[in-house]
Design a protein around this motif. Structure first.
Motif, PDB file in Angstrom:
ATOM      1  N   GLY A  98      35.123  45.422  84.863  1.00  0.00           N
ATOM      2  CA  GLY A  98      34.454  44.822  83.724  1.00  0.00           C
ATOM      3  C   GLY A  98      33.669  43.587  84.093  1.00  0.00           C
ATOM      4  N   LYS A  99      33.087  42.969  83.090  1.00  0.00           N
ATOM      5  CA  LYS A  99      32.208  41.827  83.324  1.00  0.00           C
ATOM      6  C   LYS A  99      32.914  40.667  84.016  1.00  0.00           C
ATOM      7  CE  LYS A  99      29.195  42.841  79.387  1.00  0.00           C
ATOM      8  NZ  LYS A  99      28.653  42.338  78.105  1.00  0.00           N
ATOM      9  N   ASP A 132      20.895  42.505  85.653  1.00  0.00           N
ATOM     10  CA  ASP A 132      22.355  42.405  85.586  1.00  0.00           C
ATOM     11  C   ASP A 132      22.998  43.465  84.748  1.00  0.00           C
ATOM     12  OD1 ASP A 132      24.684  39.803  84.753  1.00  0.00           O
ATOM     13  OD2 ASP A 132      24.802  41.519  86.015  1.00  0.00           O
ATOM     14  N   VAL A 133      24.184  43.145  84.203  1.00  0.00           N
ATOM     15  CA  VAL A 133      24.985  44.108  83.461  1.00  0.00           C
ATOM     16  C   VAL A 133      24.276  44.472  82.172  1.00  0.00           C
ATOM     17  CG1 VAL A 133      27.182  44.484  82.331  1.00  0.00           C
ATOM     18  CG2 VAL A 133      27.077  43.126  84.419  1.00  0.00           C
ATOM     19  N   VAL A 134      24.188  45.768  81.917  1.00  0.00           N
ATOM     20  CA  VAL A 134      23.519  46.226  80.706  1.00  0.00           C
ATOM     21  C   VAL A 134      24.337  47.331  80.076  1.00  0.00           C
ATOM     22  CG1 VAL A 134      21.252  45.638  81.581  1.00  0.00           C
ATOM     23  CG2 VAL A 134      22.137  47.918  81.956  1.00  0.00           C
ATOM     24  N   LEU A 175      30.007  34.737  84.537  1.00  0.00           N
ATOM     25  CA  LEU A 175      28.696  34.660  85.182  1.00  0.00           C
ATOM     26  C   LEU A 175      27.823  35.879  84.951  1.00  0.00           C
ATOM     27  CD1 LEU A 175      29.639  33.079  88.621  1.00  0.00           C
ATOM     28  CD2 LEU A 175      28.139  32.066  86.889  1.00  0.00           C
ATOM     29  N   SER A 176      28.355  36.961  84.409  1.00  0.00           N
ATOM     30  CA  SER A 176      27.553  38.171  84.244  1.00  0.00           C
ATOM     31  C   SER A 176      26.370  37.895  83.323  1.00  0.00           C
ATOM     32  CB  SER A 176      28.404  39.312  83.684  1.00  0.00           C
ATOM     33  OG  SER A 176      28.878  38.992  82.388  1.00  0.00           O
ATOM     34  N   PRO A 201      25.924  46.178  87.386  1.00  0.00           N
ATOM     35  CA  PRO A 201      25.707  44.915  88.053  1.00  0.00           C
ATOM     36  C   PRO A 201      24.436  44.967  88.862  1.00  0.00           C
ATOM     37  CG  PRO A 201      27.445  46.114  89.100  1.00  0.00           C
ATOM     38  CD  PRO A 201      27.029  46.899  87.909  1.00  0.00           C
ATOM     39  N   SER A 202      23.774  43.855  89.116  1.00  0.00           N
ATOM     40  CA  SER A 202      22.501  43.867  89.771  1.00  0.00           C
ATOM     41  C   SER A 202      22.393  42.867  90.868  1.00  0.00           C
ATOM     42  CB  SER A 202      21.418  43.516  88.802  1.00  0.00           C
ATOM     43  OG  SER A 202      21.248  44.506  87.897  1.00  0.00           O
TER      44      SER A 202
END
Length: 445
Positions: A324-325, A4-6, A369-370, A28-29
């Motif tokens: 953004g997230k 996911d978001v990193v 949810l991120s 995002p993944s």
């Protein structure tokens, strides 16, 4: 497992780039398969800014330009020397670029000392295999002397490239080069870019074999050559799906896909992905996203849904990043919907994890949810599943065209979701949000 978001890639940068989002660099993944099959990916979305000083290089074909005028009157003596040397280096880069586009390997090597030839031969072969169709090389700033090496200079070079389609908007990579001074400077080394934007490109560091179809380009290493025919067929099928999610009706000229073995997965584009990542799409500028699949993360089911997911990111996302997230659920939900490709809801692999996440650990907000890099597999699967079900409900309610218009307003125009919902969907977001969450609960009840 998934990803996911990193944070930005943990690599040294050779450039200074502004980020496209107030919340910083995000990736995002993709969705994972619950039973250990990694079918997830991460999208690194950063702005591809231009360097402040770009000295003109060669564009596509033709004779190299003549060196420009020497120093401007305001230059001090050292700057004047560096400027004249930089002009000669730029002329050599122009000759090399013309040789690359013309299929002249000897000419490509001729600008360099023999010590650089092995690396340049590999790079030349990789770029030709990728059907390089445009190649621009220009100096970014002036050369600087290499400390402790008299007569050697370092020059930062911006390369811009297209594959297959000669008239595409070029992608860019900023790379360090080392030269020996002279009337005709000699190239000593080309460094991997280690770019803060995306990390090292595959063609910078690996031997590549390539297959090209009408909509896709698929590349891997010689050790995985046998996978190419099947991957190309899967990629072409996925592209037909992804094209339908292109915002503004403008799909990529070619989807660029790189199939990574274990070592390449750790090296290409900076590596460092969460363990649950099975693939990702990374922006490389010019409106292009390059997709990477993890060969070790694909199970017996193959790459069909992962490719649909990732290519949908490449078709739908803006090059400057997404807001953004808080919009992660919409970005990933659309890609999951494309990945599912019309399969019945009850066949979605993550429903059990959705049920588990609804039972605890989630605050009921789509904008929360991120995922973190160390998120457990069930949380990853549950977050992707909720995102998928929410987007699917909006498509069922409003149709795919209005959903894509809503996506464009939020992700491309960066409107607050409340304004986008009222403008595009004609309803208050607060009510639609509760409706989406209620639908998710009903599906897994």
């Amino acid at each position: 497992m998934r990803a996911d978001v990193v944070a930005p890639l943990p690599v040294a940068s050779t450039e200074t780039v502004g980020l496209g989002s107030a919340v910083g660099a995000e990736r995002p993944s993709r969705r994972i398969r619950p039973l250990g099959v990694v079918l997830v990916a991460a999208v690194l979305l950063l702005v591809c800014g231009l360097p402040a000083a770009l000295v003109a290089g060669v564009v596509r074909t033709g004779a190299p330009p003549a060196p420009g005028s020497s120093a401007v009157p305001a230059d001090d003596p050292a700057t004047a020397v560096a400027r004249r040397l930089g002009e000669r280096m730029t002329a050599e880069l122009a000759r090399q670029s013309a040789a690359l586009l013309g299929g002249d390997r000897a000419g490509f090597l001729a600008v360099a000392e023999p010590v650089a030839h092995p690396e340049l031969r590999r790079r030349y072969a990789a770029l030709r295999a990728l059907r390089v169709a445009a190649w621009q090389a220009g100096a970014s700033g002036l050369p600087t002397p290499v400390e402790g090496r008299p007569g050697e200079w370092r020059l930062l070079v911006e390369f811009r490239y297209c594959f297959v389609a000669p008239d595409c908007r070029t992608s860019r990579v900023l790379t360090g080069t080392r030269w020996r001074e002279g009337e005709r400077p000699r190239l000593l080394a080309v460094e991997p870019s280690r770019s803060a934007e995306t990390g090292t490109r595959p063609w910078e560091v690996s031997q590549l074999v390539v297959a090209v179809g009408p909509r896709t380009l698929v590349a891997t290493t010689p050790a995985l050559r046998r996978k190419l025919p099947g991957l190309l067929a899967q990629a072409e099928a996925a592209a037909r799906v992804a094209d339908t999610y292109a915002v503004g009706g403008r799909p990529p000229d070619r989807y660029r896909i790189f199939y990574a073995g274990r070592d390449e997965w750790r090296r290409w584009y900076g590596g460092g992905r969460p363990e649950w990542t099975g693939g990702y799409a990374v922006t490389v500028g010019g409106g292009h996203h390059e997709v990477v699949l993890n060969a070790d993360g694909l199970g017996a089911g193959g790459a069909d849904d992962l490719l649909r997911h990732e290519l949908t990111h490449a078709a739908s996302l803006p090059e400057r990043g997404y807001p953004g997230k808080g919009t992660w659920w919409l970005v990933e939900g659309l890609a999951e919907y494309a990945g599912a490709d019309g399969e019945p809801v009850d066949r979605y692999a993550g429903l059990a994890d959705v049920r588990r996440l609804l039972g605890g650990g989630w605050d009921g907000r789509l904008d929360s949810l991120s995922l973190s890099d160390d998120a457990p597999a069930d949380r990853v699967s549950g977050s992707y599943g909720i995102s998928y079900l929410a987007v699917r409900h909006l498509i069922d309610r409003f149709g795919p065209e209005r959903l894509l218009a809503f996506f464009a307003a939020v992700v491309h125009e960066r409107l607050p979701v409340e304004r986008a919902a009222e403008r595009v969907l004609g309803e208050a977001w607060s009510a639609l949000h509760e409706e989406c969450v209620g639908h998710v609960r009903a599906v897994v009840a």
